[in-house]
Write an enzyme that holds these catalytic residues in place. Sequence first.
Site, PDB file in Angstrom:
ATOM      1  N   LYS A   1       0.836  -1.199   0.000  1.00 32.27           N
ATOM      2  CA  LYS A   1       0.000   0.000   0.000  1.00 32.27           C
ATOM      3  C   LYS A   1       0.874   1.253   0.000  1.00 32.27           C
ATOM      4  O   LYS A   1       1.725   1.426   0.875  1.00 32.27           O
ATOM      5  CB  LYS A   1      -0.924   0.006   1.219  1.00 32.27           C
ATOM      6  CG  LYS A   1      -2.002  -1.056   1.179  1.00 32.27           C
ATOM      7  CD  LYS A   1      -2.900  -1.015   2.396  1.00 32.27           C
ATOM      8  CE  LYS A   1      -3.928   0.087   2.306  1.00 32.27           C
ATOM      9  NZ  LYS A   1      -4.909   0.009   3.428  1.00 32.27           N
ATOM     10  N   ILE A   2       0.631   2.102  -0.987  1.00 32.72           N
ATOM     11  CA  ILE A   2       1.337   3.368  -1.121  1.00 32.72           C
ATOM     12  C   ILE A   2       0.291   4.475  -1.180  1.00 32.72           C
ATOM     13  O   ILE A   2      -0.655   4.387  -1.966  1.00 32.72           O
ATOM     14  CB  ILE A   2       2.206   3.382  -2.390  1.00 32.72           C
ATOM     15  CG1 ILE A   2       3.291   2.306  -2.294  1.00 32.72           C
ATOM     16  CG2 ILE A   2       2.834   4.760  -2.610  1.00 32.72           C
ATOM     17  CD1 ILE A   2       4.150   2.190  -3.548  1.00 32.72           C
TER      18      ILE A   2
END
Length: 367
Positions: free
Chosen positions: A139-140
């Site tokens: 997750k970014i």
Amino acid sequence: MTALGDLAQAGVSVWLDDLSRTRLRTGGLRRLVDTRDVVGVTTNPTIFDQAISTGDAYAAQLDELARSGADATAAVRALTTTDVGEACDQLRDVFEATDGRDGRVSIEVDPFLAHDATATLAQARELWAEIDRPNLMIKIPATEEGLAAIADATALGISVNVTLIFDVPRYRQVVDAWLTGLQRAQAAGRPLTAIQSVASFFVSRVDVEVNRRLERLAVPDDAGLRNTAALANARVAYQAFTDSLATDRWRALAAAGAQPQRPLWASTGVKDPLLPDTTYVTGLVAPDTVNTMPERTLEAVWEHGEVGAERIPDQMDTARATLDRLATAGIDFTDVALVLEREGVTKFTDAWRHLLDTVTQALEARA
């Protein structure tokens, strides 16, 4: 057939927005896979903070980490990657049965890096290599700095879950970053079929912020605008998704084996008690989407959710009209999104800081 099964039939992948060592070790995750149509898992710093701060499921690993002299940062990394790796293993059969489309588990980069593209990419690479599961997603956040990291990670063959998206203009930038990454991966000779991505579009928080602004603007409840922004905003985002699939840029990548970056509806737990508790699930039904739900929402949908015949494309005209009415009433969606993005990063950094404090105390007690 339950409402959860109806969602799956409509092309919506049901993911669980929660994870804990207890859930993994007692068979709780597999129960949801077997009985609630769950085919994926998302995590965030708040989820890990709640999991590790309660109960004694992490005691044995904390004892080992204390004996090894690990500091809090290293300990949190070890605790969270262990959970995510085990969850990936438990969902591996789903991953294989869906040809990699589902069976995914997400872990987030350190939220303190949200505005540092270089450090975000470095940690994404570390987590990808350390957990080393094909069904992992990193997750970014979709901050301005995060956009470059999304493209760079995708180019390296890392499957990315883009998080903290609140409006359509930023979502379009996310799509562009992802396509850029795919094009670079293709130029480097990487197999595009192995690269999956979702774009996490947050829902309920939009209604909370817009409702607050409507109150400040003294817009009466009988204007019918309260709790309308989130669904309308998400539905217009879905149109942006389908538009992206009609471009020559996407068609060329799809011909090379690329898979669509599906919209993922996040923050689907209802905040306003006046709303039905399934609002942000049954109101966002369309093919090629994901809905990640906290367990309370998941159970509510299973118990009494109803999936009607309408799909998001059927609701598009109403959605656009709603956003126009909100703008006329004085709602600046660009500012709404900026405020929610800042709040989102702050909430996650606060949770991570609290988690570090909890683990520090646990290590000191054991030392």
